[in-house]
Structure formats: C-alpha cells, structure tokens
Write a protein that holds these residues in place. Structure first.
Motif, PDB file in Angstrom:
ATOM      1  N   GLN A   5       0.841  -1.309   0.040  1.00  0.00           N
ATOM      2  CA  GLN A   5       0.021   0.014  -0.009  1.00  0.00           C
ATOM      3  C   GLN A   5       1.002   1.135   0.016  1.00  0.00           C
ATOM      4  N   ILE A   6       0.313   2.187  -0.708  1.00  0.00           N
ATOM      5  CA  ILE A   6       1.199   3.444  -0.944  1.00  0.00           C
ATOM      6  C   ILE A   6       0.478   4.628  -0.092  1.00  0.00           C
ATOM      7  N   TYR A   7       1.341   5.290   0.711  1.00  0.00           N
ATOM      8  CA  TYR A   7       0.843   6.302   1.619  1.00  0.00           C
ATOM      9  C   TYR A   7       1.498   7.486   1.120  1.00  0.00           C
ATOM     10  N   TYR A   8       0.502   8.603   1.122  1.00  0.00           N
ATOM     11  CA  TYR A   8       0.621  10.015   0.525  1.00  0.00           C
ATOM     12  C   TYR A   8       0.599  10.853   1.707  1.00  0.00           C
ATOM     13  N   THR A   9       1.517  11.954   1.852  1.00  0.00           N
ATOM     14  CA  THR A   9       1.146  13.369   2.393  1.00  0.00           C
ATOM     15  C   THR A   9       0.329  14.309   1.855  1.00  0.00           C
ATOM     16  N   PRO A  10      -0.299  14.821   2.854  1.00  0.00           N
ATOM     17  CA  PRO A  10      -1.444  15.784   2.194  1.00  0.00           C
ATOM     18  C   PRO A  10      -1.083  16.490   1.094  1.00  0.00           C
ATOM     19  N   ASN A  11       0.243  16.782   1.161  1.00  0.00           N
ATOM     20  CA  ASN A  11       0.960  17.892   0.058  1.00  0.00           C
ATOM     21  C   ASN A  11       0.766  16.897  -1.213  1.00  0.00           C
ATOM     22  N   GLU A  12       1.238  15.800  -1.084  1.00  0.00           N
ATOM     23  CA  GLU A  12       1.402  14.993  -2.302  1.00  0.00           C
ATOM     24  C   GLU A  12      -0.070  14.773  -2.962  1.00  0.00           C
ATOM     25  N   TYR A  13      -1.048  14.599  -1.948  1.00  0.00           N
ATOM     26  CA  TYR A  13      -2.366  14.202  -2.666  1.00  0.00           C
ATOM     27  C   TYR A  13      -2.917  15.680  -3.127  1.00  0.00           C
ATOM     28  N   LEU A  14      -2.746  16.696  -2.544  1.00  0.00           N
ATOM     29  CA  LEU A  14      -3.277  18.191  -3.216  1.00  0.00           C
ATOM     30  C   LEU A  14      -2.548  18.426  -4.515  1.00  0.00           C
ATOM     31  N   ALA A  15      -1.392  17.941  -4.513  1.00  0.00           N
ATOM     32  CA  ALA A  15      -0.652  18.278  -5.960  1.00  0.00           C
ATOM     33  C   ALA A  15      -1.006  17.247  -7.191  1.00  0.00           C
ATOM     34  N   GLN A  16      -1.425  16.256  -6.586  1.00  0.00           N
ATOM     35  CA  GLN A  16      -2.369  15.308  -7.546  1.00  0.00           C
ATOM     36  C   GLN A  16      -3.757  15.444  -7.831  1.00  0.00           C
ATOM     37  N   GLU A  17      -4.249  16.142  -6.796  1.00  0.00           N
ATOM     38  CA  GLU A  17      -5.741  16.620  -7.263  1.00  0.00           C
ATOM     39  C   GLU A  17      -5.868  17.626  -8.085  1.00  0.00           C
ATOM     40  N   GLU A  18      -4.937  18.686  -7.997  1.00  0.00           N
ATOM     41  CA  GLU A  18      -4.798  19.755  -8.980  1.00  0.00           C
ATOM     42  C   GLU A  18      -4.930  19.329 -10.461  1.00  0.00           C
ATOM     43  N   VAL A  19      -4.193  18.222 -10.881  1.00  0.00           N
ATOM     44  CA  VAL A  19      -4.128  17.842 -12.140  1.00  0.00           C
ATOM     45  C   VAL A  19      -5.058  16.660 -12.643  1.00  0.00           C
ATOM     46  N   ALA A  20      -5.549  16.129 -11.617  1.00  0.00           N
ATOM     47  CA  ALA A  20      -6.407  14.899 -11.861  1.00  0.00           C
ATOM     48  C   ALA A  20      -7.803  15.062 -12.676  1.00  0.00           C
ATOM     49  N   GLU A  21      -8.117  14.338 -13.394  1.00  0.00           N
ATOM     50  CA  GLU A  21      -9.423  14.204 -14.388  1.00  0.00           C
ATOM     51  C   GLU A  21     -10.587  14.301 -13.460  1.00  0.00           C
ATOM     52  N   PHE A  22     -10.395  13.169 -12.380  1.00  0.00           N
ATOM     53  CA  PHE A  22     -11.454  13.069 -11.436  1.00  0.00           C
ATOM     54  C   PHE A  22     -11.131  13.322  -9.922  1.00  0.00           C
ATOM     55  N   ARG A  23     -12.041  13.631  -9.256  1.00  0.00           N
ATOM     56  CA  ARG A  23     -11.681  13.914  -7.968  1.00  0.00           C
ATOM     57  C   ARG A  23     -11.615  12.641  -7.098  1.00  0.00           C
ATOM     58  N   SER A  24     -10.561  12.958  -5.867  1.00  0.00           N
ATOM     59  CA  SER A  24     -10.511  11.813  -4.942  1.00  0.00           C
ATOM     60  C   SER A  24     -10.510  12.298  -3.621  1.00  0.00           C
TER      61      SER A  24
END
Length: 194
Positions: A5-24
């Motif tokens: 399982q991969i764990y992400y920091t809040p900042n990593e999540y936010l960076a991914q969310e800014e460019v994602a096609e779908f919300r998570s």
C-alpha cells in the motif's frame, strides 16, 4: 502475492488533485477515487442547494455544492461533501481558496458504494468539526432521510423522514424544506439500472 500500500502526504495528495481528471478523497495517507454521481444524486443535491441558496440570500450563511474541498485536521481527511453551509466567512486551510474547514451543516447523498462509510466513519470525522451543527443523509433510491442535529456536548439527536408529506426542519438555520421538494424530479425506478 501482496501488493504494498502506498501512503501519501497531504501535500502529495493536493498536488495530484490539482491535475487529476476525477476527484479523489484523502483518508489519512490513502487516496480514494470517488465514483461518478447518478442522475438522482445530482438532482437531489441540486434541489437542496437551490432551496438553500434562495432561502439564505442576504444572510451570512452561504451554501456550497460538490467541488469545494473540506479538510478535517483531527483525522487527516480531505473530502467533498455534496452540499454544505458556512456561516460567516469561510475558514480556508493554509490560505487555499479551494479547501475550507468550517461548515455548519453538511448534506450527503447516499449511494450504494458509500452509504455505510457516510453513516459511520465519515460522520465520526465530521463530528470533530467544532462549527458543525447538522448532518443530513439523503437516500437517492427511496424516500428516506437521516437527520442528525447537535445537542449539548457531544450528543446528537436523530430524526428519520420517510414520507413525502413531511418537512425537514434545519434547526441550525431556522428553515424548513419539504421532503417533496428534496425529491423533486427524482425517478426512483432509475436506481434499478445502476
């Protein structure tokens, strides 16, 4: 063979969310994809939002729908409530204008995949928000609404609505909405196709 399982920091999540096609959503290190909303889900959320938007105009209580993110620091959760209200000024997380921390009322439309989570863990996370006074769960497959209102201390009062002739009283904002208006233009037979 086990997958790690991969764990992400809040900042990593936010960076991914800014460019994602779908919300998570972000759940304490885990990124969880959100499923698409059905037409009934969308109709109910729109009905509730439109009613609140109209009835609360010229007040300091503002409704928001869908795409504005909520940060729950105690549980390290980012989520997207279906509809929520903020009284007064929004409190943004670390000057982000897309993430708030102070809803006073939250509405979630239940789906088959999220109903158990919305009723249990998610409600526990939401209860940690000091400003939160009401939590409303609306079933999109039949007339059934679960309404929680904060009482003294950590107590919450529960009321169920199962008739289209009922009115739901939002105590924290002193408004009533008919159940019929919540379910306007909803076709329950569509849920059989999901």
């Amino acid at each position: 063979m086990q997958t790690q399982q991969i764990y992400y920091t809040p900042n990593e999540y936010l960076a991914q969310e800014e460019v994602a096609e779908f919300r998570s959503e972000y759940r304490d290190g885990e990124i969880v994809s959100m499923t698409g909303a059905s037409i009934n889900h969308n109709q109910i959320a729109g009905n509730v939002y439109a009613f609140l938007k109209f009835m609360l105009r010229k007040t300091d209580i503002k409704p928001y729908i869908g795409d504005l993110r909520l940060w729950i620091p105690q549980y390290r959760q980012y989520t997207y409530p279906d509809v929520f209200l903020i009284q007064g000024q929004p409190v943004f997380q670390e000057r982000r204008t897309d993430t708030i921390t102070n809803p006073c009322l939250i509405v979630e439309i239940l789906s088959k995949s999220t109903k158990d989570y919305d009723r249990t863990d998610k409600f526990r996370y939401y209860r940690s928000i000091a400003e939160l006074q009401e939590y409303v769960l609306i079933n999109q497959y039949k007339i059934e609404i679960e309404h929680y209102t904060k009482a003294d201390g950590n107590s919450w009062l529960f009321r169920a609505y199962e008739a289209s002739t009922d009115n739901i009283a939002f105590a924290s904002i002193n408004l009533e909405m008919t159940i019929e208006d919540i379910y306007e233009n909803v076709e329950f037979d569509l849920s059989d196709r999901i």
